[in-house]
Design an enzyme around this catalytic site. Structure first.
Site, short mmCIF file in Angstrom:
data_model
loop_
_atom_site.label_atom_id
_atom_site.label_comp_id
_atom_site.label_asym_id
_atom_site.label_seq_id
_atom_site.Cartn_x
_atom_site.Cartn_y
_atom_site.Cartn_z
N GLY A 32 0.09 -12.19 1.05
CA GLY A 32 -0.12 -11.37 -0.14
C GLY A 32 -0.54 -9.94 0.04
O GLY A 32 -0.70 -9.24 -0.97
N GLY A 84 1.10 -7.31 1.32
CA GLY A 84 2.18 -6.33 1.38
C GLY A 84 2.28 -5.46 0.14
O GLY A 84 1.91 -5.87 -0.96
N CYS A 113 4.54 -7.09 -2.40
CA CYS A 113 4.33 -8.53 -2.55
C CYS A 113 3.41 -8.79 -3.73
O CYS A 113 2.39 -8.12 -3.89
CB CYS A 113 3.69 -9.10 -1.27
SG CYS A 113 3.33 -10.87 -1.35
#
Length: 351
Positions: free
Chosen positions: A181, A183, A186
Site C-alpha cells: 500500500g 505506492g 496504490c
C-alpha cells in the site's frame, strides 16, 4: 481482535542524524553493493535500485538505461513471450542481462509463458509478483519455481512482516519484496484498510531476512532521494521505484503534447497502478465482478531522459553517506540513527 500499540514509522516520520566523519568528498564513497544470493549462490554487484514492474516503468528501454548505472529493472508482465525471448537473446552478452528480472504472476498461464521464454533465451532472474504474498498458494509457487530453476535468482512478494519474509526465503526466494500500500498510485490501504508503515516494514523484514542470509527489496513509498537513503538505512538491500522513475523517455506511458511557439512538445505522461481501472481495462477487459480497483491513474510532468533523475538519486545517496561517514553502501544501516520528527521540510515556498 488484537491491537498492536508499539510505534510503527514511515519515511516521513524520521530523519537520519549526521555523524562526525573523515570523508572529504562525495567521490570518496562507493554506492555499489555486492551480494551472493541465498539459494543460487550467484554473485551480483551494482547500485541496488530496481525499476518497478509496472508497464510504464518496467520497460526494455528502462532496463538498458538503468543498466548503464549498474541498476536493475523488473520488466512488466504484459510483454508477449516472443518479445521477451527476443530481448533476453539480444542482451545475452551484455551487462543488461544480469540487471533484468523477468516478471510473472502465479497463474498456470504465467508458468507456461515463462517456460516458453526460457526455452528460447537465458533468464537469470525472476520477479514473482502478487499484491498479497500471504497465501499458501504463493508459497507453493515459489517452491515449485525454485525446484524447477535452481540456478535462477527469485525475488518474491509482497509482504510486510518478518514471519512471512522468513517463510518466503525458506520456500526458495532469494529476495523478498516488502510493501503493501505505500505506492504513489496504490489505493490498497484506502480500499481495504490493510497495510503497514513502510520504514518499519523494511526494518522488521530486513532483520528477519538477514538472519537467514537473504535480502529484501523495499517496494514503494519513496517520493524523494532522501527516502531512498532512509530505506537503505533501515536495512533494505534493494529499493524498488515506480513513480520516481515515471515520466521519462525510457518509459512506455502515454505522452500528452502541447503546441508551444509552433512546436509540439511533450508535457506530461500518464501513470497508473497495476490494480487500477486503467490497467484492468487494458489487460483484463475491465474490473472483475469479485474485486475493486486498488490503484489510481494520474498525469505526471514529462521529465526527459532518466539519466538526469538517476544522477539526482545517486548524488543524494552519496551525500547521505558522507553525512554519516559511510564509505560503502553496505555500512549505511550500521551507521544510521533515525530521529523522529514532526516535520521534515520547510515548505514556505512550496513542497
Amino acid at each position: 481482535m488484537i491491537i498492536e500499540s508499539d510505534l510503527k514509522l514511515d519515511f516521513k516520520d524520521v530523519l537520519i542524524r549526521p555523524k562526525r566523519s573523515t570523508l572529504q568528498s562525495r567521490n570518496d564513497v562507493d554506492v555499489n553493493r555486492s551480494f551472493t544470493f541465498l539459494h543460487t549462490q550467484r554473485d551480483w554487484t551494482g547500485f541496488p535500485l530496481i525499476a518497478a514492474n509496472m508497464d510504464v516503468t518496467g520497460s526494455m528501454g528502462m532496463a538498458r538505461a538503468l543498466s548503464r548505472f549498474g541498476a536493475m529493472t523488473a520488466l512488466h508482465k504484459h510483454y508477449k513471450a516472443d518479445e521477451l525471448a527476443a530481448f533476453f537473446r539480444a542482451e545475452a552478452e551484455s551487462a543488461t542481462l544480469s540487471n533484468v528480472f523477468y516478471s510473472m504472476g502465479i497463474a498456470e498461464a504465467d508458468h507456461d509463458k515463462f517456460q516458453a521464454v526460457k526455452a528460447k533465451a537465458p533468464v537469470g532472474k525472476i520477479c514473482l509478483d502478487v499484491a498479497n504474498g500471504y497465501t499458501e498458494r504463493f508459497v507453493e509457487v515459489i517452491s515449485r519455481l525454485r525446484e524447477e530453476n535452481p540456478d535462477t535468482v527469485i525475488m518474491a512478494g509482497n509482504v510486510v512482516t518478518g514471519d512471512m519474509t522468513e517463510a518466503l526465503l525458506l520456500a526458495g526466494a532469494d529476495i523478498v519484496k516488502v510493501g503493501i500500500g505505500p505506492g504513489s498510485v496504490c489505493t490498497t490501504r484506502k480500499m481495504t484498510g490493510v497495510g503497514y508503515p513502510q520504514l518499519s516494514a523494511i526494518i522488521e523484514c530486513a532483520d528477519a531476512a538477514h538472519g537467514l542470509k537473504g535480502q529484501v527489496c523495499g517496494d514503494g513509498g519513496c517520493t524523494v532521494p532522501g527516502d531512498i537513503s532512509k530505506a537503505y538505512g533501515a536495512g533494505a538491500d534493494f529499493v524498488m521505484l515506480g513513480g520516481m522513475l515515471a515520466g521519462h523517455d525510457e518509459c512506455e506511458g502515454e505522452i500528452r503534447y502541447e503546441d508551444r511557439d509552433g512546436n509540439r512538445v511533450p508535457v506530461a505522461m500518464t501513470f497508473y497502478g497495476m490494480s487500477s481501472d486503467t490497467a484492468m481495462h487494458k489487460y483484463s477487459g475491465g474490473v472483475a465482478s469479485y474485486r475493486a480497483s486498488e490503484g489510481k491513474t494520474v498525469e505526471i510532468p514529462y521529465r526527459g531522459p532518466v539519466e538526469n533523475t538517476m544522477q539526482e538519486i545517486m548524488g543524494g545517496v552519496r551525500s547521505m553517506m558522507t553525512y554519516i561517514g559511510a564509505t560503502r553502501l553496505k555500512e549505511v544501516p550500521k551507521r544510521t540513527t533515525f530521529v523522529r520528527v514532526g516535520a521534515q521540510l520547510n515548505t514556505v515556498f512550496g513542497g
